[in-house]
Scaffold this motif. Structure first.
Motif, PDB file in Angstrom:
ATOM      1  N   PRO A  19       0.818  -1.222   0.000  1.00 22.91           N
ATOM      2  CA  PRO A  19       0.000   0.000   0.000  1.00 22.91           C
ATOM      3  C   PRO A  19       0.853   1.273   0.000  1.00 22.91           C
ATOM      4  O   PRO A  19       0.489   2.272  -0.614  1.00 22.91           O
ATOM      5  CB  PRO A  19      -0.820  -0.100   1.292  1.00 22.91           C
ATOM      6  CG  PRO A  19      -0.839  -1.550   1.626  1.00 22.91           C
ATOM      7  CD  PRO A  19       0.476  -2.094   1.140  1.00 22.91           C
ATOM      8  N   MET A  20       1.998   1.240   0.669  1.00 17.20           N
ATOM      9  CA  MET A  20       2.896   2.394   0.698  1.00 17.20           C
ATOM     10  C   MET A  20       3.390   2.719  -0.711  1.00 17.20           C
ATOM     11  O   MET A  20       3.478   3.891  -1.099  1.00 17.20           O
ATOM     12  CB  MET A  20       4.098   2.102   1.608  1.00 17.20           C
ATOM     13  CG  MET A  20       5.110   3.229   1.693  1.00 17.20           C
ATOM     14  SD  MET A  20       6.608   2.750   2.597  1.00 17.20           S
ATOM     15  CE  MET A  20       5.961   2.410   4.216  1.00 17.20           C
ATOM     16  N   ALA A  21       3.706   1.694  -1.482  1.00 14.98           N
ATOM     17  CA  ALA A  21       4.193   1.896  -2.847  1.00 14.98           C
ATOM     18  C   ALA A  21       3.107   2.538  -3.716  1.00 14.98           C
ATOM     19  O   ALA A  21       3.385   3.461  -4.486  1.00 14.98           O
ATOM     20  CB  ALA A  21       4.646   0.565  -3.448  1.00 14.98           C
ATOM     21  N   VAL A  22       1.878   2.073  -3.567  1.00 17.10           N
ATOM     22  CA  VAL A  22       0.772   2.641  -4.349  1.00 17.10           C
ATOM     23  C   VAL A  22       0.536   4.086  -3.926  1.00 17.10           C
ATOM     24  O   VAL A  22       0.485   4.991  -4.767  1.00 17.10           O
ATOM     25  CB  VAL A  22      -0.523   1.804  -4.172  1.00 17.10           C
ATOM     26  CG1 VAL A  22      -1.715   2.509  -4.810  1.00 17.10           C
ATOM     27  CG2 VAL A  22      -0.335   0.414  -4.761  1.00 17.10           C
ATOM     28  N   TYR A  23       0.403   4.315  -2.627  1.00 17.91           N
ATOM     29  CA  TYR A  23       0.156   5.664  -2.130  1.00 17.91           C
ATOM     30  C   TYR A  23       1.277   6.621  -2.544  1.00 17.91           C
ATOM     31  O   TYR A  23       1.024   7.741  -3.017  1.00 17.91           O
ATOM     32  CB  TYR A  23       0.014   5.670  -0.605  1.00 17.91           C
ATOM     33  CG  TYR A  23       0.053   7.067  -0.046  1.00 17.91           C
ATOM     34  CD1 TYR A  23      -1.046   7.902  -0.145  1.00 17.91           C
ATOM     35  CD2 TYR A  23       1.221   7.568   0.539  1.00 17.91           C
ATOM     36  CE1 TYR A  23      -1.003   9.199   0.330  1.00 17.91           C
ATOM     37  CE2 TYR A  23       1.270   8.864   1.014  1.00 17.91           C
ATOM     38  CZ  TYR A  23       0.155   9.676   0.915  1.00 17.91           C
ATOM     39  OH  TYR A  23       0.215  10.953   1.366  1.00 17.91           O
TER      40      TYR A  23
END
Length: 159
Positions: A19-23
């Motif tokens: 999720p960090m990569a997407v955000y």
């Protein structure tokens, strides 16, 4: 973003950093695109916020009129923030404020002919920048897929 995710994986392998990569990517793309759009709208004498006002009036359709409250709600702005934008745009001759014929206490904000022309030019120029940036990386199918995925994320946020 990959380096940041890799660093977290090295020090905290127990974390799922997907999720960090997407955000992080969405956030950085939004910042870069926001800066590009701000630069483009400046060519027309507008800030991005001012463009949002004239574009909202333009896309409302004829007679290109909304109340300040409708504008504020659409743009998620306080009425105080909206007043400053309206003052500047009215002074530039891009819109006029007039009494609301249906509400003695209300006002209507209407795009002028000059404002209509400027809105059309600025939106076309902004779309050209977006098309250039996204089209340099994504083909039409990929662009549609990305739009669908982002819409899905937006829907999940609203729920």
């Amino acid at each position: 973003m990959d380096a940041i995710v890799d660093q977290w994986a090295a020090v905290r392998p127990d974390l799922d950093t997907a999720p960090m990569a997407v955000y992080g990517r969405i956030y950085r793309i939004a910042r870069v695109m926001g800066d590009l759009m701000e630069k483009e709208y400046r060519r027309f004498g507008l800030t991005r916020g001012e463009f949002d006002v004239v574009a909202t009036l333009r896309r409302s359709g004829e007679p290109y009129t909304l109340s300040p409250r409708e504008l504020s709600a659409t743009l998620m702005l306080t009425t105080g923030g909206m007043t400053g934008r309206l003052d500047k745009l009215e002074k530039a001759g891009l819109l006029v404020r007039s009494p609301d014929p249906d509400d003695r206490r209300g006002l209507r904000v209407t795009l002028t002919g000059q404002g209509l022309e400027l809105a059309d030019q600025a939106v076309a120029a902004g779309l050209a920048v977006q098309r250039q940036v996204f089209g340099s990386v994504l083909d039409e199918r990929q662009g549609e897929q990305l739009g669908d995925l982002l819409r899905l994320l937006m829907t999940a946020h609203r729920a």
